[in-house]
Scaffold this motif. Sequence first.
Motif, PDB file in Angstrom:
ATOM      1  N   MET B 107      11.788  -9.023  -0.597  1.00 31.43           N
ATOM      2  CA  MET B 107      13.193  -9.325  -0.876  1.00 31.43           C
ATOM      3  C   MET B 107      13.372 -10.148  -2.148  1.00 31.43           C
ATOM      4  SD  MET B 107      15.037  -7.903   1.424  1.00 31.43           S
ATOM      5  CE  MET B 107      16.564  -8.756   1.623  1.00 31.43           C
ATOM      6  N   GLN B 108      12.291 -10.756  -2.611  1.00 27.29           N
ATOM      7  CA  GLN B 108      12.417 -11.570  -3.810  1.00 27.29           C
ATOM      8  C   GLN B 108      12.098 -10.792  -5.080  1.00 27.29           C
ATOM      9  OE1 GLN B 108      10.298 -15.294  -3.435  1.00 27.29           O
ATOM     10  NE2 GLN B 108      11.111 -15.673  -1.399  1.00 27.29           N
ATOM     11  N   LEU B 109      11.690  -9.562  -4.919  1.00 26.15           N
ATOM     12  CA  LEU B 109      11.407  -8.741  -6.100  1.00 26.15           C
ATOM     13  C   LEU B 109      12.697  -8.309  -6.779  1.00 26.15           C
ATOM     14  CD1 LEU B 109       8.507  -6.330  -5.032  1.00 26.15           C
ATOM     15  CD2 LEU B 109       8.462  -8.021  -6.861  1.00 26.15           C
ATOM     16  N   GLU B 110      12.510  -7.877  -8.018  1.00 25.17           N
ATOM     17  CA  GLU B 110      13.654  -7.299  -8.718  1.00 25.17           C
ATOM     18  C   GLU B 110      14.047  -5.985  -8.036  1.00 25.17           C
ATOM     19  OE1 GLU B 110      13.157  -7.174 -13.054  1.00 25.17           O
ATOM     20  OE2 GLU B 110      11.469  -8.528 -12.778  1.00 25.17           O
ATOM     21  N   ASP B 111      15.295  -5.596  -8.264  1.00 22.15           N
ATOM     22  CA  ASP B 111      15.823  -4.424  -7.565  1.00 22.15           C
ATOM     23  C   ASP B 111      15.003  -3.166  -7.827  1.00 22.15           C
ATOM     24  OD1 ASP B 111      17.751  -6.020  -6.579  1.00 22.15           O
ATOM     25  OD2 ASP B 111      19.357  -5.344  -7.929  1.00 22.15           O
ATOM     26  N   LYS B 112      14.647  -2.974  -9.102  1.00 27.86           N
ATOM     27  CA  LYS B 112      13.986  -1.707  -9.446  1.00 27.86           C
ATOM     28  C   LYS B 112      12.610  -1.597  -8.792  1.00 27.86           C
ATOM     29  CE  LYS B 112      12.381  -3.571 -13.888  1.00 27.86           C
ATOM     30  NZ  LYS B 112      12.364  -3.375 -15.342  1.00 27.86           N
ATOM     31  N   TYR B 113      11.939  -2.726  -8.583  1.00 31.90           N
ATOM     32  CA  TYR B 113      10.645  -2.684  -7.903  1.00 31.90           C
ATOM     33  C   TYR B 113      10.824  -2.657  -6.390  1.00 31.90           C
ATOM     34  CZ  TYR B 113       9.116  -4.189 -12.534  1.00 31.90           C
ATOM     35  OH  TYR B 113       8.888  -4.275 -13.879  1.00 31.90           O
ATOM     36  N   ARG B 114      11.837  -3.344  -5.945  1.00 28.41           N
ATOM     37  CA  ARG B 114      12.042  -3.441  -4.497  1.00 28.41           C
ATOM     38  C   ARG B 114      12.345  -2.069  -3.889  1.00 28.41           C
ATOM     39  NH1 ARG B 114      15.660  -7.353  -4.473  1.00 28.41           N
ATOM     40  NH2 ARG B 114      17.473  -6.111  -3.940  1.00 28.41           N
ATOM     41  N   ASP B 115      13.158  -1.283  -4.565  1.00 28.24           N
ATOM     42  CA  ASP B 115      13.481   0.049  -4.045  1.00 28.24           C
ATOM     43  C   ASP B 115      12.218   0.895  -3.887  1.00 28.24           C
ATOM     44  OD1 ASP B 115      16.063  -0.747  -4.145  1.00 28.24           O
ATOM     45  OD2 ASP B 115      16.608   0.415  -5.935  1.00 28.24           O
ATOM     46  N   ILE B 116      11.418   0.894  -4.940  1.00 34.18           N
ATOM     47  CA  ILE B 116      10.243   1.771  -4.934  1.00 34.18           C
ATOM     48  C   ILE B 116       9.234   1.309  -3.876  1.00 34.18           C
ATOM     49  CG2 ILE B 116       8.419   2.771  -6.350  1.00 34.18           C
ATOM     50  CD1 ILE B 116      11.326   3.451  -7.176  1.00 34.18           C
ATOM     51  N   LEU B 117       8.995   0.008  -3.842  1.00 35.25           N
ATOM     52  CA  LEU B 117       8.026  -0.493  -2.867  1.00 35.25           C
ATOM     53  C   LEU B 117       8.520  -0.282  -1.441  1.00 35.25           C
ATOM     54  CD1 LEU B 117       6.835  -3.793  -4.585  1.00 35.25           C
ATOM     55  CD2 LEU B 117       5.555  -1.665  -4.303  1.00 35.25           C
ATOM     56  N   TYR B 118       9.791  -0.450  -1.243  1.00 35.47           N
ATOM     57  CA  TYR B 118      10.341  -0.219   0.102  1.00 35.47           C
ATOM     58  C   TYR B 118      10.130   1.231   0.530  1.00 35.47           C
ATOM     59  CZ  TYR B 118      13.752   0.591   3.770  1.00 35.47           C
ATOM     60  OH  TYR B 118      14.341   0.962   4.951  1.00 35.47           O
ATOM     61  N   LEU B 119      10.490   2.154  -0.368  1.00 33.82           N
ATOM     62  CA  LEU B 119      10.350   3.570  -0.029  1.00 33.82           C
ATOM     63  C   LEU B 119       8.880   3.942   0.166  1.00 33.82           C
ATOM     64  CD1 LEU B 119      12.998   5.133  -2.468  1.00 33.82           C
ATOM     65  CD2 LEU B 119      13.195   4.833   0.002  1.00 33.82           C
ATOM     66  N   TYR B 120       8.027   3.301  -0.575  1.00 35.31           N
ATOM     67  CA  TYR B 120       6.615   3.663  -0.508  1.00 35.31           C
ATOM     68  C   TYR B 120       5.939   3.067   0.739  1.00 35.31           C
ATOM     69  CZ  TYR B 120       1.896   4.616  -2.204  1.00 35.31           C
ATOM     70  OH  TYR B 120       0.609   5.078  -2.336  1.00 35.31           O
ATOM     71  N   TYR B 121       6.183   1.785   0.987  1.00 33.48           N
ATOM     72  CA  TYR B 121       5.451   1.121   2.064  1.00 33.48           C
ATOM     73  C   TYR B 121       6.191   1.122   3.405  1.00 33.48           C
ATOM     74  CZ  TYR B 121       2.131  -0.542  -1.374  1.00 33.48           C
ATOM     75  OH  TYR B 121       1.166  -0.594  -2.346  1.00 33.48           O
ATOM     76  N   VAL B 122       7.520   1.014   3.346  1.00 33.94           N
ATOM     77  CA  VAL B 122       8.265   0.958   4.608  1.00 33.94           C
ATOM     78  C   VAL B 122       8.581   2.356   5.100  1.00 33.94           C
ATOM     79  CG1 VAL B 122      10.347   0.107   5.736  1.00 33.94           C
ATOM     80  CG2 VAL B 122       9.208  -1.279   3.998  1.00 33.94           C
ATOM     81  N   GLU B 123       9.137   3.188   4.207  1.00 36.15           N
ATOM     82  CA  GLU B 123       9.535   4.531   4.621  1.00 36.15           C
ATOM     83  C   GLU B 123       8.388   5.523   4.477  1.00 36.15           C
ATOM     84  OE1 GLU B 123      12.259   5.101   6.106  1.00 36.15           O
ATOM     85  OE2 GLU B 123      13.255   3.170   5.733  1.00 36.15           O
ATOM     86  N   GLN B 124       7.321   5.100   3.896  1.00 34.41           N
ATOM     87  CA  GLN B 124       6.119   5.928   3.802  1.00 34.41           C
ATOM     88  C   GLN B 124       6.343   7.217   2.996  1.00 34.41           C
ATOM     89  OE1 GLN B 124       3.134   4.832   5.267  1.00 34.41           O
ATOM     90  NE2 GLN B 124       4.255   2.963   5.783  1.00 34.41           N
ATOM     91  N   TYR B 125       7.138   7.141   1.978  1.00 37.49           N
ATOM     92  CA  TYR B 125       7.342   8.312   1.123  1.00 37.49           C
ATOM     93  C   TYR B 125       6.251   8.384   0.071  1.00 37.49           C
ATOM     94  CZ  TYR B 125      11.990   9.596   2.844  1.00 37.49           C
ATOM     95  OH  TYR B 125      13.022  10.022   3.622  1.00 37.49           O
ATOM     96  N   LYS B 126       5.986   9.588  -0.386  1.00 39.23           N
ATOM     97  CA  LYS B 126       5.030   9.775  -1.471  1.00 39.23           C
ATOM     98  C   LYS B 126       5.755   9.622  -2.808  1.00 39.23           C
ATOM     99  CE  LYS B 126       2.267  12.884   1.339  1.00 39.23           C
ATOM    100  NZ  LYS B 126       1.837  14.270   1.583  1.00 39.23           N
ATOM    101  N   VAL B 127       4.936   9.578  -3.839  1.00 35.59           N
ATOM    102  CA  VAL B 127       5.497   9.319  -5.173  1.00 35.59           C
ATOM    103  C   VAL B 127       6.500  10.400  -5.558  1.00 35.59           C
ATOM    104  CG1 VAL B 127       4.936   9.181  -7.634  1.00 35.59           C
ATOM    105  CG2 VAL B 127       3.518   7.986  -5.965  1.00 35.59           C
ATOM    106  N   ASN B 128       6.147  11.645  -5.342  1.00 37.11           N
ATOM    107  CA  ASN B 128       7.060  12.723  -5.725  1.00 37.11           C
ATOM    108  C   ASN B 128       8.359  12.678  -4.923  1.00 37.11           C
ATOM    109  OD1 ASN B 128       5.292  13.698  -7.627  1.00 37.11           O
ATOM    110  ND2 ASN B 128       4.320  15.157  -6.198  1.00 37.11           N
ATOM    111  N   GLU B 129       8.231  12.324  -3.660  1.00 38.92           N
ATOM    112  CA  GLU B 129       9.450  12.232  -2.838  1.00 38.92           C
ATOM    113  C   GLU B 129      10.323  11.067  -3.292  1.00 38.92           C
ATOM    114  OE1 GLU B 129       7.572  13.997   1.345  1.00 38.92           O
ATOM    115  OE2 GLU B 129       7.476  11.856   0.891  1.00 38.92           O
ATOM    116  N   ILE B 130       9.671   9.981  -3.637  1.00 42.42           N
ATOM    117  CA  ILE B 130      10.451   8.843  -4.155  1.00 42.42           C
ATOM    118  C   ILE B 130      11.129   9.235  -5.464  1.00 42.42           C
ATOM    119  CG2 ILE B 130      10.259   6.503  -5.058  1.00 42.42           C
ATOM    120  CD1 ILE B 130       7.916   6.090  -3.124  1.00 42.42           C
TER     121      ILE B 130
END
Lengths: 310, 162
Positions: B107-130
């Motif tokens: 939650m303390q990350l910048e928005d642009k990093y937070r979105d990607i990390l959330y989708l990658y680690y929480v939602e378990q999406y792959k890079v292409n899907e993100i």
Amino acid sequence: MNDKNFDSFKNLKAPQEWIENAINIPETTNKAKPIIFVKFSRYIATAACLVLVCALSLTFYFTHKNATPPAAHAPQNTDSTSDFSNNEDANADYTQSPSQNSNNHDNHGVVISPPSDGTNGDAPLENPSENTKPTKPGDKPIIGPTRPSENIEPTEKPTHTPTEDKTQSPTTKPTQRPTVKPTTPTQKPKPTVPQPPTDNDPPAAPPGSNPGNPGAPGAPGASAPFYTKFSVSVDISYVTSGEKIYCTIIDPNGYTVSEYTSAYVYKSGNSAYAMHELYSGTLSTSGNYTCYFFSEKGYTVGTDTAYIKI
Amino acid sequence: MADTLYAGLSFEQVVHNYNQTVVSVCIMRLKNWADAEDCFQNTFVRLYQNSPEIADEDHLKAWLIRVAINECNSHLRKSSRTVSLNEHSDQAVEFPHDQTDISWALMQLEDKYRDILYLYYVEQYKVNEIADIVQKKPNTIKTLLMRGREKLKSIYGGDCCE
């Protein structure tokens, strides 16, 4: 990162109230469907306004269709304040001779316009005795009560009856021809103003005149019904200098019909004339109507009288 | 409209199945329960009004996440023009500082990093899907992932978080 997790995010639960509200979205949206009508309301309102404007315009047009706007028959200067009146006969249209009047401009006095053909006395008159009284040349005509004339003495009565005026006015025509049809101007014994129909250089019609009323005295098909022309010969300097000529029309009862109205001044050859048309569609009194022409500086330039039969 | 199916699910089923995903995205982006509620509702309103043609549930989930992110961005854009009275209210989301659960660090990350990390680690999406969801190039996603990880490590392993 292998021993780290984001379970707090994964365990986030939406409050039950949020879920219920989201489930109720279809019902709420269905109830709000009439908003679609609101979306188009601006177009409906615009169309309604257009229809209203068109309806009002048509109503205004048809209401005033028969009533000629004053500006359409006013002389070149459109600051006319004249009232219009009725006269279907409208054949009391005559003018003065420019050749006889051209000598009387130097003193800015009265422009005398005696009968040009001597046949005027034969025409039927309401009061022939009054109209045939000789007048003294050089006298100043008595014009309307509000005429801005320097030559009018303050002791004069502002309102005179036309008959009184005629006796004092050297420019008053002694006779009228109320029975002559206006559509046959060539039947007039002798039009004294320039005769454009037979010449190559017809005088220009007033800008505001309608097609049926050419504006220039003596023109073919000269006066349309309901219009009576008053005209006098004026000094050509009025044309060259651009000085305005005003006129005031007095009805047989001595009341002012048209007061301080701009007359149309035009040039024909070496002569100049001032002309004013009186709409007689709403007049209620038959008789001799006298039109007094005076310059912008207040000098009297001529008087014309016409018999108007209602 | 009430009978419209989204990947074979009714609207009510979609709300029940994916409310947690949408709430997480909204909280992750807005860090505020009150604002998150608005975006949560707007996301499902969009789903109902647009009735998108969705082939399967994966597509449906991705669609919901993308719409939720867009709603959050719109909300942030609007709120940037005004001064919020709830900025320091108790509606703000705070995760407990934990050595294992590093949601608080995310939650303390910048928005642009937070979105990607959330989708990658929480939602378990792959890079292409993100890349499809956030409409960026996969290489850009990879770069953001790498930089985001470094920043995240510096947050939960650094002095600031102890």
